[in-house]
Design an enzyme around this catalytic site. Sequence first.
Site, PDB file in Angstrom:
ATOM      1  N   LEU A 108       0.984  -1.355  -0.114  1.00  0.00           N
ATOM      2  CA  LEU A 108      -0.060   0.006  -0.042  1.00  0.00           C
ATOM      3  C   LEU A 108       0.734   1.291  -0.054  1.00  0.00           C
ATOM      4  O   LEU A 108       1.725   1.348   0.828  1.00  0.00           O
ATOM      5  CB  LEU A 108      -0.866  -0.016   1.193  1.00  0.00           C
ATOM      6  CG  LEU A 108      -2.006  -0.958   1.438  1.00  0.00           C
ATOM      7  CD1 LEU A 108      -2.400  -0.902   2.937  1.00  0.00           C
ATOM      8  CD2 LEU A 108      -2.866  -0.789   0.394  1.00  0.00           C
ATOM      9  N   HIS A 109       0.613   2.144  -0.890  1.00  0.00           N
ATOM     10  CA  HIS A 109       1.394   3.490  -1.081  1.00  0.00           C
ATOM     11  C   HIS A 109       0.876   4.416  -1.560  1.00  0.00           C
ATOM     12  O   HIS A 109       1.138   5.637  -1.562  1.00  0.00           O
ATOM     13  CB  HIS A 109       2.905   3.140  -1.484  1.00  0.00           C
ATOM     14  CG  HIS A 109       2.788   3.080  -3.011  1.00  0.00           C
ATOM     15  ND1 HIS A 109       2.107   1.971  -3.597  1.00  0.00           N
ATOM     16  CD2 HIS A 109       2.948   4.223  -3.950  1.00  0.00           C
ATOM     17  CE1 HIS A 109       2.414   2.128  -5.109  1.00  0.00           C
ATOM     18  NE2 HIS A 109       2.776   3.368  -5.355  1.00  0.00           N
ATOM     19  N   ARG A 110      -0.480   4.329  -2.268  1.00  0.00           N
ATOM     20  CA  ARG A 110      -0.979   5.369  -3.022  1.00  0.00           C
ATOM     21  C   ARG A 110      -1.602   6.202  -1.964  1.00  0.00           C
ATOM     22  O   ARG A 110      -1.923   5.962  -0.825  1.00  0.00           O
ATOM     23  CB  ARG A 110      -2.345   4.962  -3.354  1.00  0.00           C
ATOM     24  CG  ARG A 110      -2.225   3.914  -4.909  1.00  0.00           C
ATOM     25  CD  ARG A 110      -1.702   4.397  -5.885  1.00  0.00           C
ATOM     26  NE  ARG A 110      -1.043   3.483  -6.914  1.00  0.00           N
ATOM     27  CZ  ARG A 110      -0.376   3.978  -7.907  1.00  0.00           C
ATOM     28  NH1 ARG A 110       0.284   5.061  -7.985  1.00  0.00           N
ATOM     29  NH2 ARG A 110       0.158   2.774  -8.529  1.00  0.00           N
TER      30      ARG A 110
END
Length: 366
Positions: free
Chosen positions: A207-209
């Site tokens: 997860l990085h958005r």
Amino acid sequence: MPKKIFLIAAARPNFMKVAPLWRAMAARPGTLQPMLIHTGQHYDHNMSEVFFEDLGLPTPHVHLGVGGGSHAQQTAGVMLKFEELCLQEQPDLVVVVGDVNATMATSITAAKLHIPVAHVEAGLRSRDMTMPEEINRLLTDSIADLLFTPSPDADANLLAEGVAPARIRLVGNIMIDSLVRSVEKARGMDTCERFGLTPGGFGVVTLHRPANVDDPDTLARILDVLVGMKIPLVFPVHPRTRAVMSLHDLDARCDLTGSLIILADPLGYYEFMNLVVHSQIILTDSGGLQEEATWLGIPCLTLRPNTERPITITEGTNELATVDTLADQTARILGGKWKQGRVPDLWDGATAPRIVDALEEFLAGR
Ligand code: UD1
């Protein structure tokens, strides 16, 4: 005289796209002279150098050292340094990949100096203008001379935007070239063992958005759903996500009794792909991982309201998910009720030579 080609590397997802291009160009020294330019957008050892080592990339010929910062700082910083470099080196062509800030910054700079630009992974559209990548894709595609697309949907998007068909070449998925070359070595790494995971019996999370991780409440809700899952999950945490988790003490939520989440630092390419190839399920908001899951035939849930890679849904193993649907979709996967998917045409490991053939033809005609 071989033509001087600038190949732009900048951020983690670019490195596996640049490596096959580098190899294919270096194999034609009579016609092409590639130079690897690192803008510095990703700079930690485990976000950058480790990928150069794993993917067999040489030390960049030039490192612009621009680093992080706001979008305007990154974009302007790269443009200033890249313009100077272009004036000094006078490349015959600039090749950009993907959709990160440096992709757009270097394309605009080159185009204004009348240096032709080729965009690899052109034509993808999420139609979500809140994503910085969508702005980068639209701007890059609007000025690139050659648009190398991974799938027919990308061609259709470009044609619908009025792009001349002569600028578009359907060549397949460049990142899959790296996967095809690395999959056996990745399978043999010991990352699963190191984390105490049984092959085929765990999930991989990334997860990085900004939409998922920048707001601590949103990220906390996602983590709570993950903690409730009945399958071990390994989550190599991106620096952007790590910063929010540390600031708001979100690690503690993953440490609750019964939680099966393992938090880890970002991993190298082979180390990470070892987890991916042995996973039962992938939960992600990454673009590349949706495609890798499709090629490997592993069920994938993409925590986003849209994807610029719809072929991973129509042909592959991917589905979109929200924090509210994640648990049910995961149960379906674990219950064996998931689509099989197929590998899209031209995702065959031979995209880079197709691109280099087209570049040679383009340069010969100038
Ligand atoms: C960028 C790309 C995104 C891509 C992602 C993969 C844009 C707009 N976004 O997002 O498309 O999917 O890379 O990782 O180009 N940081 C470090 N060390 C690093 C790299 C970053 O600490 O090596 C920090 C930065 O300083 C910044 C944050 O992580 O605070 C985010 O980095 P940035 O490159 O701005 O965006 P990403 O979220 O990585």
